[in-house]
Design a protein around this motif. Structure first.
Motif, PDB file in Angstrom:
ATOM      1  N   UNK A  23      -1.543   8.620   7.273  1.00 45.01           N
ATOM      2  CA  UNK A  23      -2.098   7.355   6.796  1.00 45.01           C
ATOM      3  C   UNK A  23      -1.830   6.184   7.743  1.00 45.01           C
ATOM      4  N   UNK A  24      -0.704   6.190   8.417  1.00 46.93           N
ATOM      5  CA  UNK A  24      -0.469   5.174   9.443  1.00 46.93           C
ATOM      6  C   UNK A  24      -1.427   5.418  10.607  1.00 46.93           C
ATOM      7  N   UNK A  25      -1.618   6.685  10.958  1.00 44.41           N
ATOM      8  CA  UNK A  25      -2.567   6.997  12.023  1.00 44.41           C
ATOM      9  C   UNK A  25      -3.970   6.524  11.696  1.00 44.41           C
ATOM     10  N   UNK A  26      -4.409   6.782  10.456  1.00 47.81           N
ATOM     11  CA  UNK A  26      -5.741   6.346  10.053  1.00 47.81           C
ATOM     12  C   UNK A  26      -5.829   4.819  10.039  1.00 47.81           C
ATOM     13  N   UNK A  27      -4.780   4.165   9.537  1.00 50.70           N
ATOM     14  CA  UNK A  27      -4.787   2.705   9.489  1.00 50.70           C
ATOM     15  C   UNK A  27      -4.851   2.104  10.890  1.00 50.70           C
ATOM     16  N   UNK A  28      -4.136   2.686  11.834  1.00 52.65           N
ATOM     17  CA  UNK A  28      -4.183   2.208  13.212  1.00 52.65           C
ATOM     18  C   UNK A  28      -5.585   2.375  13.802  1.00 52.65           C
ATOM     19  N   UNK A 178      11.336   3.115   7.472  1.00 53.17           N
ATOM     20  CA  UNK A 178      10.260   2.861   6.512  1.00 53.17           C
ATOM     21  C   UNK A 178      10.644   3.428   5.154  1.00 53.17           C
ATOM     22  N   UNK A 179      10.730   2.559   4.163  1.00 49.68           N
ATOM     23  CA  UNK A 179      11.058   2.994   2.806  1.00 49.68           C
ATOM     24  C   UNK A 179       9.787   3.424   2.084  1.00 49.68           C
ATOM     25  N   UNK A 204      11.587  -1.964   8.156  1.00 54.32           N
ATOM     26  CA  UNK A 204      10.287  -2.629   8.080  1.00 54.32           C
ATOM     27  C   UNK A 204      10.236  -3.534   6.854  1.00 54.32           C
ATOM     28  N   UNK A 205       9.526  -4.638   6.991  1.00 51.72           N
ATOM     29  CA  UNK A 205       9.291  -5.500   5.836  1.00 51.72           C
ATOM     30  C   UNK A 205       8.362  -4.807   4.839  1.00 51.72           C
ATOM     31  N   UNK A 206       7.412  -4.066   5.366  1.00 49.10           N
ATOM     32  CA  UNK A 206       6.504  -3.304   4.504  1.00 49.10           C
ATOM     33  C   UNK A 206       7.226  -2.113   3.912  1.00 49.10           C
ATOM     34  N   UNK A 207       7.054  -1.889   2.622  1.00 49.68           N
ATOM     35  CA  UNK A 207       7.525  -0.666   1.976  1.00 49.68           C
ATOM     36  C   UNK A 207       6.302   0.023   1.369  1.00 49.68           C
ATOM     37  N   UNK A 208       6.401   1.339   1.201  1.00 49.71           N
ATOM     38  CA  UNK A 208       5.294   2.106   0.640  1.00 49.71           C
ATOM     39  C   UNK A 208       5.585   2.360  -0.836  1.00 49.71           C
ATOM     40  N   UNK A 209       4.778   1.768  -1.690  1.00 51.88           N
ATOM     41  CA  UNK A 209       5.006   1.899  -3.131  1.00 51.88           C
ATOM     42  C   UNK A 209       4.612   3.287  -3.644  1.00 51.88           C
ATOM     43  N   UNK A 210       5.353   3.725  -4.640  1.00 52.02           N
ATOM     44  CA  UNK A 210       5.022   4.997  -5.292  1.00 52.02           C
ATOM     45  C   UNK A 210       3.640   4.867  -5.932  1.00 52.02           C
ATOM     46  N   UNK A 211       2.801   5.851  -5.672  1.00 48.08           N
ATOM     47  CA  UNK A 211       1.411   5.728  -6.083  1.00 48.08           C
ATOM     48  C   UNK A 211       0.827   7.128  -6.275  1.00 48.08           C
ATOM     49  N   UNK A 212       0.279   7.401  -7.444  1.00 44.25           N
ATOM     50  CA  UNK A 212      -0.262   8.733  -7.724  1.00 44.25           C
ATOM     51  C   UNK A 212      -1.412   9.076  -6.784  1.00 44.25           C
ATOM     52  N   UNK A 213      -2.089   8.063  -6.257  1.00 48.00           N
ATOM     53  CA  UNK A 213      -3.214   8.305  -5.351  1.00 48.00           C
ATOM     54  C   UNK A 213      -2.770   9.019  -4.078  1.00 48.00           C
ATOM     55  N   UNK A 214      -1.510   8.844  -3.687  1.00 54.08           N
ATOM     56  CA  UNK A 214      -1.001   9.524  -2.497  1.00 54.08           C
ATOM     57  C   UNK A 214      -1.004  11.037  -2.724  1.00 54.08           C
ATOM     58  N   UNK A 242      -0.328  -3.096  10.741  1.00 53.79           N
ATOM     59  CA  UNK A 242      -0.328  -4.419  11.375  1.00 53.79           C
ATOM     60  C   UNK A 242       1.078  -4.782  11.871  1.00 53.79           C
ATOM     61  N   UNK A 243       2.080  -4.396  11.076  1.00 54.45           N
ATOM     62  CA  UNK A 243       3.458  -4.661  11.466  1.00 54.45           C
ATOM     63  C   UNK A 243       3.815  -3.833  12.714  1.00 54.45           C
ATOM     64  N   UNK A 244       3.310  -2.595  12.772  1.00 48.01           N
ATOM     65  CA  UNK A 244       3.558  -1.733  13.939  1.00 48.01           C
ATOM     66  C   UNK A 244       2.866  -2.301  15.177  1.00 48.01           C
ATOM     67  N   UNK A 245       1.613  -2.706  15.047  1.00 52.19           N
ATOM     68  CA  UNK A 245       0.865  -3.245  16.179  1.00 52.19           C
ATOM     69  C   UNK A 245       1.521  -4.505  16.722  1.00 52.19           C
TER      70      UNK A 245
END
Length: 247
Positions: A23-28, A178-179, A204-214, A242-245
């Motif tokens: 998902x990070x790859x796709x987002x990039x 990354x949390x 990272x300031x960004x955290x990945x929220x628990x989400x059933x969609x994942x 965006x934080x990675x870039x």
């Protein structure tokens, strides 16, 4: 410019390494970056998550038989080098070779110029395959599940990064922690605060929220953006990119 080569690691399974790599790859790639994701885990979950089963050629053939890396296109700006169960035999073979720890770095050197980012999904161990990834990389992203047991051993990984930097890969550095699977429970919030306090320059300031969609997207063999671009996890991974870039 040289590509940013990122090893996505944790010695524990189930923390979200594969999900993050995809998902990070796709987002990039959605940010107009040319991205390659690399599956170096014998379980081949990254490959399976994009619908690749038993590829005729996989990363084993490049690491252990000297063949060209079998790059496959997934989407615009996003390619993958798949793995297969064959890779389970690579550790024994690589450990006996003089340059066994440098196989991935040497292989990626032939194609690295074609990409802005290369993300390597590592197995849940700190063996020779993970070492190959870290020696090939210039950054390490440690994925940390927001549970008490998941943060044990973080110092071990950080010490390994420093050891490899001093002895085998001077370019290697810790990109960040990354949390993942963060929810509203007291335990989860406490872990987030603990990591951000103890590793203030690394988390990272960004955290990945628990989400059933994942989970659902994985079942459907899709990245989170193709499955549900409006869900919380899609928002989180886009923010992470965006934080990675900008990092």
């Amino acid at each position: 410019m040289k590509p940013r080569i990122i090893a996505v690691v944790n010695h524990k399974g189930g923390v979200g390494k594969t999900t993050t790599t995809l998902n990070l790859g796709k987002a990039l790639s959605m940010n107009k970056k040319k991205v390659l994701i690399v599956d170096i885990d014998p379980q081949a979950n990254l490959s399976q998550s994009v619908g690749i089963e038993e590829p005729p050629k996989n990363i084993y053939h490049a690491l252990c038989e000297g063949e060209a890396l079998p790059v496959q296109k997934i989407a615009t700006g996003l390619n993958i080098i798949p793995a297969d169960l064959d890779l389970s035999g690579a550790e024994v073979k690589l450990i006996t070779e003089v340059n066994g720890y440098f196989k991935l770095r040497n292989a990626l050197a032939t194609i690295a110029k074609d990409y802005d980012f290369i993300l390597i999904d590592c197995p849940p161990s700190l063996g020779i395959l993970t070492a190959n990834a870290m020696i090939a990389a210039n950054e390490v992203l440690i994925v940390v599940q927001s549970q008490y047991l998941a943060i044990k051993g973080l110092d071990t990984i950080i010490e390994l990064i420093e050891e490899l930097r001093q002895n085998l890969n001077p370019a290697l550095g810790l990109m960040g922690l990354l949390l993942t699977q963060v929810n509203r429970t007291v335990v989860s919030r406490t872990i987030v605060e603990k990591v951000q306090t103890e590793y203030p320059d690394a988390a990272f300031q960004t955290v990945i929220r628990q989400n059933v969609a994942v989970v659902e997207s994985s079942t459907h063999r899709q990245d989170i953006f193709s499955y549900d671009k409006t869900c919380a996890a899609a928002e989180d991974y886009l923010n992470l990119s965006k934080e990675v870039i900008n990092g």
